[in-house]
Design a protein around this motif. Structure first.
Motif, short mmCIF file in Angstrom:
data_model
loop_
_atom_site.label_atom_id
_atom_site.label_comp_id
_atom_site.label_asym_id
_atom_site.label_seq_id
_atom_site.Cartn_x
_atom_site.Cartn_y
_atom_site.Cartn_z
N MET A 216 32.76 106.08 70.67
CA MET A 216 33.34 105.57 69.43
C MET A 216 34.65 106.30 69.11
N ILE A 217 34.68 107.61 69.26
CA ILE A 217 35.91 108.37 69.00
C ILE A 217 37.00 107.97 69.98
N THR A 218 36.65 107.77 71.25
CA THR A 218 37.62 107.33 72.24
C THR A 218 38.17 105.95 71.90
N GLY A 219 37.31 105.05 71.45
CA GLY A 219 37.74 103.71 71.09
C GLY A 219 38.70 103.71 69.91
N VAL A 220 38.39 104.50 68.89
CA VAL A 220 39.27 104.57 67.71
C VAL A 220 40.62 105.17 68.11
N THR A 221 40.59 106.21 68.93
CA THR A 221 41.84 106.83 69.39
C THR A 221 42.66 105.83 70.21
N ALA A 222 42.02 105.10 71.12
CA ALA A 222 42.72 104.11 71.94
C ALA A 222 43.33 103.02 71.07
N PHE A 223 42.60 102.59 70.04
CA PHE A 223 43.12 101.56 69.13
C PHE A 223 44.43 102.02 68.48
N PHE A 224 44.44 103.24 67.96
CA PHE A 224 45.64 103.73 67.28
C PHE A 224 46.79 103.98 68.26
N VAL A 225 46.48 104.42 69.48
CA VAL A 225 47.54 104.64 70.47
C VAL A 225 48.18 103.31 70.87
N VAL A 226 47.35 102.29 71.12
CA VAL A 226 47.89 100.98 71.49
C VAL A 226 48.72 100.41 70.35
#
Length: 85
Positions: free
Chosen positions: A62-72
């Motif tokens: 979940m933390i990786t997904g949220v981080t990836a969302f904001f980076v993209v």
């Protein structure tokens, strides 16, 4: 150049005996606490059956997904700003 070599030699002369002293000590063993239940923060006894494995894996995903969302999102905004100028 000579100063760097001198500083490196002094650091190695100081650090080498400490490294030998650390390498010669046996590993520290922990006492298992049997009176307390197994848990992530409550005890150093292993959880029975990997009780926290999947919850922690889910939290990491979940933390990786949220981080990836904001980076993209940030990369898309930067790309759009670059193409506007």
């Amino acid at each position: 150049m000579a100063v760097r070599v001198l500083v490196l030699a002094v650091v190695l002369a100081i650090a080498a005996p400490a490294a030998v002293a650390i390498a010669g000590t046996p590993p520290h063993t922990h006492e298992y606490l049997t009176e307390r239940p197994s848990g992530f923060w409550t005890s150093n006894r292993p959880a029975v059956g990997g009780a926290y494995r999947y919850r922690l894996l889910g939290l990491g995903i979940m933390i990786t997904g949220v981080t990836a969302f904001f980076v993209v999102r940030m990369l898309r905004k930067a790309s759009a700003q670059r193409s506007d100028t």
